[in-house]
Design a protein around this motif. Sequence first.
Motif: not given
Length: 333
Positions: A74-77, A81-83, A112-131
């Motif tokens: 991920f970039f930015p770190h 973005v979050l802090q 992957q560009p890291f954004t606030e929107e991307f950070s809101k993906l749940t663990a399940l959505d991350f696994v299902r949609k991305i992995l």
Amino acid sequence: MYSFLINYSIFTTSNNLYFSTLKIFNDLSQYNSTKKTFVTIGTFDGVHVGHQKVIKKLVKSAQKKDAISLLLTFFPHPRMVLQKDIDIKLINTIDERIQLLEKIGLEALVIQPFTEEFSKLTALDFVRKILVNTLNISKLIIGYDHHFGKNREGNFEQLEEYGHTYDFQVNEISQKDIDNIAVSSTKIRKALENGAIEKANNFLGYCFMLTGEVVKGNNLGEKIGFPTANLCIKETYKLIPKTGAYLVKSTLNNEQVFGMMNIGFRPTVSGKNQTIEIHFFNFNDNLYGKRIQIEVLTFLRDEQKFESVEALQQQLKKDKEKSLELINGTFFE
């Protein structure tokens, strides 16, 4: 004390004459393959010895199963973005990180560009949609204490559960220690900030690097017999080590060249801005406008304010003598 400095031939970062088959994708939408992937995930700032262990296991495992070894980073770190109130500095620029990853044998890198929107993906959505849906994962290899998804809610146990559901394996790499001290990007950053270059390099498994363009300075060094290349690093997030003098090396015109570097504010001449100046030994070519990479070998001394320019000149002579003794000493044999 300096014997480890020459043991990093696997990452000769100033020399770009290596062959790489790494395919780079600037976000997840660019990746498209029906072939199964073995994946690892993380920011991998520093690409230190712990990171290398994870990635090498990934590459080896993928090769055995004729799968693609893929790193999702991920970039930015995420902390940038979050802090946003925390001014975090990174060990590597994104280009340096790519350079290091190219040399491990990895097949695919997704940045992957890291954004606030991307950070809101749940663990399940991350696994299902991305992995599963995007990367077509067959195996996930992660380091110890890995968390992912919104609020870092996902953990190893959840990944194992998702693996059973979506038919992929999960392997966890045990903690990598050096002298009973756990390796981490945070500890490497602290070592660099304290000028503990040997410790940082030991954790990294290669020499910490600075990459930038040579720009014009005030030519003071040339006037006193120590011409310098003034390094401008455009990436403001790049961590700059503690102010002071360092022994360094670089590859210039396809030759290894040693030198001494000063990071600081030039208090002797009332400097106001931090500069990075390198005096190379036995090298006279014009480097203005060229992009070079410096490998930092060891810390020589703290930055000082001298009574006069002449006193500074005398100290630089001592610094050079010390540097040449180290270069010609037993630790380079």
